[in-house]
Design a protein around this motif. Structure first.
Motif, PDB file in Angstrom:
ATOM      1  N   HIS A  93      -3.612   6.407 -12.568  1.00 43.05           N
ATOM      2  CA  HIS A  93      -4.127   6.873 -11.272  1.00 43.05           C
ATOM      3  C   HIS A  93      -5.289   5.999 -10.820  1.00 43.05           C
ATOM      4  O   HIS A  93      -5.356   5.553  -9.645  1.00 43.05           O
ATOM      5  CB  HIS A  93      -4.559   8.340 -11.403  1.00 43.05           C
ATOM      6  N   ASP A  94      -6.211   5.711 -11.734  1.00 40.23           N
ATOM      7  CA  ASP A  94      -7.364   4.873 -11.394  1.00 40.23           C
ATOM      8  C   ASP A  94      -6.914   3.456 -11.030  1.00 40.23           C
ATOM      9  O   ASP A  94      -7.454   2.836 -10.094  1.00 40.23           O
ATOM     10  CB  ASP A  94      -8.334   4.822 -12.573  1.00 40.23           C
ATOM     11  N   LEU A  95      -5.923   2.929 -11.739  1.00 39.28           N
ATOM     12  CA  LEU A  95      -5.431   1.574 -11.458  1.00 39.28           C
ATOM     13  C   LEU A  95      -4.821   1.495 -10.061  1.00 39.28           C
ATOM     14  O   LEU A  95      -5.070   0.536  -9.299  1.00 39.28           O
ATOM     15  CB  LEU A  95      -4.401   1.180 -12.515  1.00 39.28           C
ATOM     16  N   ASN A 119      -9.075  -3.687   1.712  1.00 41.27           N
ATOM     17  CA  ASN A 119     -10.102  -4.702   2.024  1.00 41.27           C
ATOM     18  C   ASN A 119      -9.474  -5.957   2.629  1.00 41.27           C
ATOM     19  O   ASN A 119     -10.082  -6.630   3.475  1.00 41.27           O
ATOM     20  CB  ASN A 119     -10.884  -5.063   0.769  1.00 41.27           C
ATOM     21  N   SER A 159      -7.496   0.125  -2.846  1.00 41.83           N
ATOM     22  CA  SER A 159      -8.793  -0.288  -2.266  1.00 41.83           C
ATOM     23  C   SER A 159      -8.816  -1.786  -2.019  1.00 41.83           C
ATOM     24  O   SER A 159      -9.313  -2.243  -0.963  1.00 41.83           O
ATOM     25  CB  SER A 159      -9.922   0.118  -3.210  1.00 41.83           C
ATOM     26  N   TYR A 160      -8.287  -2.548  -2.925  1.00 45.18           N
ATOM     27  CA  TYR A 160      -8.256  -4.003  -2.766  1.00 45.18           C
ATOM     28  C   TYR A 160      -7.395  -4.404  -1.564  1.00 45.18           C
ATOM     29  O   TYR A 160      -7.773  -5.281  -0.765  1.00 45.18           O
ATOM     30  CB  TYR A 160      -7.722  -4.619  -4.057  1.00 45.18           C
ATOM     31  N   VAL A 169      -5.449   3.486  -7.495  1.00 47.39           N
ATOM     32  CA  VAL A 169      -6.525   3.641  -6.494  1.00 47.39           C
ATOM     33  C   VAL A 169      -7.268   2.332  -6.291  1.00 47.39           C
ATOM     34  O   VAL A 169      -7.594   1.934  -5.155  1.00 47.39           O
ATOM     35  CB  VAL A 169      -7.485   4.762  -6.933  1.00 47.39           C
ATOM     36  N   ASN A 170      -7.530   1.620  -7.382  1.00 50.06           N
ATOM     37  CA  ASN A 170      -8.217   0.323  -7.275  1.00 50.06           C
ATOM     38  C   ASN A 170      -7.373  -0.690  -6.501  1.00 50.06           C
ATOM     39  O   ASN A 170      -7.892  -1.479  -5.677  1.00 50.06           O
ATOM     40  CB  ASN A 170      -8.544  -0.216  -8.657  1.00 50.06           C
ATOM     41  N   LYS A 171      -6.071  -0.706  -6.748  1.00 52.02           N
ATOM     42  CA  LYS A 171      -5.183  -1.619  -6.022  1.00 52.02           C
ATOM     43  C   LYS A 171      -5.172  -1.299  -4.531  1.00 52.02           C
ATOM     44  O   LYS A 171      -5.193  -2.194  -3.663  1.00 52.02           O
ATOM     45  CB  LYS A 171      -3.764  -1.541  -6.594  1.00 52.02           C
ATOM     46  N   SER A 178       0.829  -1.205   0.000  1.00 50.10           N
ATOM     47  CA  SER A 178       0.000   0.000   0.000  1.00 50.10           C
ATOM     48  C   SER A 178       0.868   1.261   0.000  1.00 50.10           C
ATOM     49  O   SER A 178       0.588   2.231  -0.701  1.00 50.10           O
ATOM     50  CB  SER A 178      -0.920  -0.014   1.227  1.00 50.10           C
TER      51      SER A 178
END
Length: 811
Positions: A409-411, A421, A417-418, A413-415, A321
């Motif tokens: 940037h979107d990729l 979780n 978030s994963y 952010v998705n990582k 992260s």
């Protein structure tokens, strides 16, 4: 009308005589020789006085070199450039002011020394020699004395300095090793050793900027072959050593510049990582200290295996992260750089992973466009179409990069978030641990996360440093510049050859020019090309000076001269004209005064009288007759008196000292000469004289100026039109044919008077005398006697030419 056209005489046929043409060009050979000599002397003076220009060359090869160190790691993109664009852009970079300025600073440029020659005070640069040890005591690089300073030694302790200040020349006496001031600058000069007092040196202070123009003007860069990656550099200068030194400095400075450009991206990466490491270093040290203090306080040696597994798993996820957050930070910073309005090159923020390669390639393409724009702006204006096209390409490249950045940037952010979780359940497990063990896990968790991120960034920094060390310049010096002491300008052989060609051109051109602007008739071929009226003969120029009025009867005074023979030739041809008549009336005229009609009349009359022809010469030019002066008699009673009914014909007839030759002078100038000559009394006089004499020779007024001669021409048996060589203009040759056509005369002939061969003005055509090619078949044999002077038949004295060497042996 048709009959008139059939009987109209045709001009004779003429063809080029190449031998004559060659003679014309050689007629003034001394002009050609003189012009060649003058041009060669001028060329030698030019070569002697013009400073020599020397050229030295070097070769530079562009190539993408890779260090062996770079093979140890996976290097980020290094902004490769295509070969063609590289050659074009780097050629301009080599001539840029910034690079030239840095190159000049590589060698000793501060002082320039010159020596003054003894002839015409020519100065020569002494680089790299330094005859004087000049030291700057006070110097301001923005404000110093720029002009030349003249140094002259006086003795072992003194020297004189001369310089200009405020438009005045100032001369001071100074001492060695003691400062002296010129304007805002202070100097000192050490004793150079024994020098002749006549020695004269000049020196000046240079700023590096002062030499940029000199270097750029002499620098030429070009490809050795089309589409090759090798360029040739040439530096021309009046000093061969300076040219070689500056060319080598330019190439070395370019290698430094190129390597700096290549390491710029890696340097920016290292700077970014350093900022992150500074922060993490403090965090790691703080976490480590907290763990140690907590263990001592709680006397906990280690956590359990359950908590250890949870700690390892959560540490791994938190490390990932943190790394993603750094990637997100670098992407956001890159986005800010792209959105800036100025065109600066962008760094490759490569923190690992193949997913960044596409973005790095796009950044490399954008950087190439930015560099190409900077190069193009040195040639084109900002509003030119070329710059506008590059701007459009830059805009498209930036849009592409922004798209890639947003996707990345979107990729990220998705990582993140994963990972968050996945961290949630593990945090619940840790929360169920005992309090002391849970606190210990939290402390070790922060330490290990920061430690892993710190280690990751340290590895990336090491990769970037190795990458920087492995970057080599994209060019190699194949041949260094060496001084060439053979001048390239001025080219001695070429200048000499050009001077010879120019001399020939000037000499021959002068001959052609004189011929082109010449308005006068010089030879019979020119007359034959202008009129169909036949020429009855050519009278040569009299070999000696004659007085103003030709008072001597010339044909008799020089009976064995070529001149006398040429007069006899005209006399002979006259006998073929109007041969059916027992006595002849011959009218002599010309276009204007001064063409020798009276001279021809006197000499023809005298030579006709020698063959037992009874001749009378009538001075019918009632305006400006000089016949009385030729025979040295008064002009009180003459033709004008007879025409005015003031006397009889016998009263005006005078006898010359030569047998068979009488004459009538013109008499006083009347107020109405034209009317008197048109009168019936004039016709009666001609008829009376025609019955008494075999030849009546009438000397009339010029037909081109007045109309007095018209009635005499129409009533004459033979009309003799005089054209004088070198005096009569081209128009004069057309006058007799116009008169003959206007008054329907077929008895008009031409005499060329005062002929002296001058090849410069002679016509280079030869007349063909066959069939109807000449004057409708009329042709009279005559000669101009050219080339016969030394035949032994004439007593004319040959004039010695100044260029004839034989005359010196005769003497």
């Amino acid at each position: 009308m048709e009959e008139t056209e059939k009987t109209k005489p045709k001009l004779p046929s003429q063809e080029i005589d190449y031998i004559k043409l060659a003679k014309i060009l050689l007629s003034r050979w001394y002009w050609v020789v003189g012009s060649v000599v003058i041009c060669m002397v001028a060329a030698n003076i030019y070569l002697w006085y013009t400073p020599k220009i020397y050229a030295t060359s070097a070769t530079l090869k562009f190539e993408e070199k890779k260090s062996e160190i770079s093979d140890l790691i996976s290097l980020p993109g290094n902004n490769d450039r295509t070969n063609i664009s590289k050659i074009q852009s780097e050629t301009i970079v080599l001539q840029s002011s910034a690079l030239l300025l840095n190159a000049i600073k590589r060698f000793d440029y501060r002082f320039s020394f010159y020596i003054v020659g003894r002839v015409l005070n020519r100065t020569s640069e002494l680089y790299p020699q330094k005859p004087l040890d000049v030291e700057l005591v006070k110097f301001d690089s923005l404000n110093f004395y720029h002009d030349l300073i003249t140094y002259r030694p006086l003795d072992r302790s003194r020297f004189s300095i001369t310089y200009n200040s405020g438009g005045k020349q100032i001369k001071n006496t100074c001492y060695y090793d003691k400062p002296f001031t010129i304007g805002p600058t202070a100097f000192s000069i050490s004793y150079p050793g024994v020098m002749p007092k006549t020695a004269l040196f000049l020196f000046k202070i240079n700023a590096a900027e002062d030499l940029v123009g000199r270097v750029r003007n002499g620098l030429h860069v070009a490809e050795t072959a089309r589409n090759s990656n090798i360029i040739s550099l040439q530096e021309t200068d009046s000093n061969p050593q300076f040219a070689a030194d500056v060319l080598n400095a330019i190439m070395k400075e370019y290698l430094v510049y190129d390597r700096n450009q290549r390491t710029q991206s890696a340097s920016q990466m290292i700077k970014f990582i350093d900022n992150q490491l500074d922060f993490l270093s403090n965090e790691v040290k703080g976490s480590e200290s907290s763990i140690s203090q907590y263990q001592n306080k709680k006397k906990i040696m280690d956590v359990s295996s359950t908590s250890s597994r949870a700690l390892n798993k959560v540490t791994e996820l938190e490390s990932q992260s943190s790394i993603l957050k750094i990637d997100l930070l670098s992407v956001d910073q890159l986005k800010k750089e792209v959105l800036k309005s100025d065109d600066n090159e962008l760094p490759n923020f490569n923190t690992g992973g193949t997913e960044h390669q596409q973005l790095n390639d796009a950044i490399s393409a954008l950087n190439l466009l930015i560099r190409n724009k900077k190069v193009a702006l040195k040639t084109y204006t900002a509003n030119s179409q070329t710059i506008q096209d590059i701007n459009q390409q830059i805009l498209q490249a930036k849009n592409s990069i922004l798209g890639s950045i947003n996707a990345m940037h979107d990729l990220i952010v998705n990582k993140l978030s994963y990972i968050q979780n996945q961290i949630g359940p593990i945090n619940q497990q840790i929360a169920e641990l005992p309090s002391a063990e849970r606190d210990m896990v939290a402390l070790k968790r922060d330490f290990e996360i920061n430690d892993k991120v710190y280690s990751f960034l340290s590895e990336k920094k090491l990769d970037a440093q190795i990458n920087t060390a492995g970057i080599l310049p994209g060019a190699t010096i194949i041949d260094e510049a060496k001084p060439n002491y053979s001048p390239v300008s001025p080219n001695d052989q070429q200048v000499q050859r050009s001077s010879e060609i120019l001399g020939l051109a000037i000499g021959l051109g002068l001959i052609i020019l004189i011929r082109v602007i010449n308005p006068y008739i010089y030879d019979k071929e020119t007359i034959e090309s202008l009129t169909a009226i036949p020429i009855i003969g050519v009278i040569r120029k009299f070999p000696e000076p004659i007085d103003e009025y030709s008072s001597q009867i010339l044909a008799i005074s020089k009976p064995k001269s070529i001149f006398a023979e040429s007069v006899r030739s005209v006399r002979t041809n006259l006998s073929f004209l109007a041969s059916e008549k027992k006595s002849k009336v011959i009218c002599i005229t010309s276009e204007v005064a001064g063409e020798g009609k009276s001279f021809v009349a006197v000499n023809l009359s005298s030579t006709l009288s020698l063959i037992d022809k009874k001749v009378i010469l009538v001075g019918a030019d009632l305006r400006r007759s000089k016949l009385h002066k030729t025979f040295r008699v008064p002009n009180d009673i003459g033709l004008s008196n007879y025409l005015a009914n003031q006397c009889t014909a016998d009263d005006i007839i005078s006898h010359s000292g030569q047998p068979n030759l009488d004459f009538i002078v013109s008499g006083p100038v009347p107020p109405n000469p034209s009317e008197l000559l048109h009168s019936k009394r004039m016709s009666e006089l001609i008829a009376d004289l025609n019955s008494r004499y075999d030849v009546v020779m009438i000397d009339t007024a010029p037909i081109g100026l007045v109309s007095d001669a018209v009635p005499l021409i129409r009533s004459s048996d033979i009309n003799l039109f005089v054209i004088r060589s070198g005096k009569s203009k081209f128009y004069a040759a057309t006058v007799p044919q116009r008169i003959a056509q206007e008054y329907h005369l077929d008895n008009t002939v031409i005499v060329l008077n005062a002929f002296a061969q001058d090849l410069l003005h002679s016509r280079y055509y030869t007349t063909k005398f066959t069939g109807e090619n000449y004057g409708g078949g009329k042709y009279y044999y005559y000669s101009d006697y050219t080339g016969y002077e030394s035949s032994g038949y004439y007593v004319d004295k040959n004039e010695d030419k100044w260029w004839d060497i034989r005359r010196w042996f005769k003497r």
